[in-house]
Design an enzyme around this catalytic site. Structure first.
Site, PDB file in Angstrom:
ATOM      1  N   MET A   1      34.340   6.313  69.307  1.00 29.40           N
ATOM      2  CA  MET A   1      35.322   7.362  69.430  1.00 29.40           C
ATOM      3  C   MET A   1      36.565   6.869  70.158  1.00 29.40           C
ATOM      4  SD  MET A   1      32.735  10.145  70.937  1.00 29.40           S
ATOM      5  CE  MET A   1      34.010  10.365  72.143  1.00 29.40           C
ATOM      6  N   CYS A   2      37.696   7.136  69.622  1.00 31.17           N
ATOM      7  CA  CYS A   2      38.990   7.081  70.303  1.00 31.17           C
ATOM      8  C   CYS A   2      39.436   5.683  70.730  1.00 31.17           C
ATOM      9  CB  CYS A   2      39.024   7.999  71.515  1.00 31.17           C
ATOM     10  SG  CYS A   2      38.686   9.731  71.139  1.00 31.17           S
ATOM     11  N   THR A   3      40.679   5.396  70.422  1.00 28.30           N
ATOM     12  CA  THR A   3      41.324   4.146  70.803  1.00 28.30           C
ATOM     13  C   THR A   3      42.748   4.458  71.243  1.00 28.30           C
ATOM     14  OG1 THR A   3      40.039   2.970  69.116  1.00 28.30           O
ATOM     15  CG2 THR A   3      41.938   1.817  70.037  1.00 28.30           C
TER      16      THR A   3
END
Length: 332
Positions: A1-3
């Site tokens: 998840m998520c960068t």
């Protein structure tokens, strides 16, 4: 998840790209908040979730953000050129509640910083004024860490681990993902640098074997690699295109291997770019072929001005949508 990827060396604009990766829609709404808003840091869905002594404040700066479940802010920038991004971190632990310290429910964490700070150092100083209180949003524990950057290119990563705050403050901290904790992310990157000649410090070689999976560790290393390869842009338009290219490369496509448990992986729901030089906010919904953007200076941010919102899921939206926002009740 998520960068999250910060590009603060291109000579045209300080830019940050981020992905939001989640197992369901977070019901994102583009929202403009004016100055002078009275905030209750203990409020969640009309109830108080921090017990006694919630943090209360009045916003000093207007902001343009993406909200999450109508309960808080996941991403955005303010008129002074500060941006903030919440990314999931399973090991987040602010410690037991201390009633003598004003409590701030964690979904309002970055909104507090955007409301009250102009720069990364100012935002970090605000952390001493409150205690974070974890909450659940739609059955998910809102355990997060935060990336901050400002128009000067300064950067910081803030985490709470085992009851202690960890701050990584340096303009060289340009890439982060949700897992693991940032110390470990940096160790894994150093390991990759040592393992593969030419990766990380100078311009990487084109024959470097880059990790290609969708887990957080591979995305961190891939984002660092391609960020280092970005060519010098001719103008800010090319700079935005460059950071978007890296952000898309670090996204999790539909149908990617889904993993439960530690370092869980979800599809990318949306991508954003904050242009802290021009004060523009770009948004790209993964289920839409169109990129939209808005300029924060196009809005009335004076005290008493209405909150303005836009649903980014409308199928006909494309390009500059600053004029498409409409007055709305404040979500929180």
């Amino acid at each position: 998840m998520c960068t999250r990827i910060l590009w603060n060396t291109n000579g045209h604009a300080v830019l940050t790209g981020r992905t939001m990766d989640w197992p369901e829609s977070t019901e994102p709404v583009l929202t403009v908040f004016p100055r002078g808003m009275e905030r209750d840091g203990g409020a969640l869905a009309g109830t108080t979730v921090v017990g006694d002594n919630p943090l209360r404040w009045t916003s000093r700066y207007g902001s343009l953000v993406t909200t999450v479940y109508g309960a808080g802010t996941a991403d955005g920038l303010n008129e002074a050129g500060l941006a903030a991004h919440m990314l999931y971190l399973d090991s987040t632990d602010p410690g037991p509640r201390e009633p003598g310290t004003p409590g701030l429910q964690i979904a309002l964490w970055i909104q507090y910083l955007l409301d009250c700070a102009r720069t990364v150092p100012e935002a970090l100083a605000l952390l001493d004024t409150c205690q974070l209180v974890p909450v659940e949003l739609r059955g998910f524990r809102a355990t997060v860490h935060v990336a901050l950057e400002d128009a000067s290119g300064d950067s910081a990563i803030v985490e709470y681990l085992a009851g202690r705050r960890q701050v990584h403050h340096h303009r060289g901290y340009t890439v982060m993902t949700n897992e693991p904790a940032y110390d470990e992310q940096l160790r894994l990157l150093r390991q990759q640098v040592e393992t593969v000649r030419g990766f990380g410090h100078d311009r990487p070689s084109s024959d470097v074997p880059v990790p290609g999976n969708v887990n957080a560790v591979d995305r961190f290393q891939r984002a660092a690699y391609f960020s280092a390869l970005l060519p010098e842009p001719a103008d800010d338009r090319q700079a935005v295109a460059g950071i978007l290219a890296v952000t898309r490369n670090a996204s999790v496509p539909f149908g990617a291997p889904y993993r439960e448990g530690r370092f869980r992986t979800y599809n990318t729901e949306y991508r954003t770019v904050c242009d802290l030089t021009a004060r523009r906010y770009f948004f790209e919904l993964a289920t839409s072929p169109n990129l939209v953007w808005a300029g924060i200076d196009r809005f009335d941010l004076g005290a008493g001005a209405p909150v303005m919102t836009l649903d980014p899921g409308a199928v006909d939206l494309v390009g500059d949508v600053s004029g498409g926002f409409t007055p709305s009740p404040a979500p929180f």
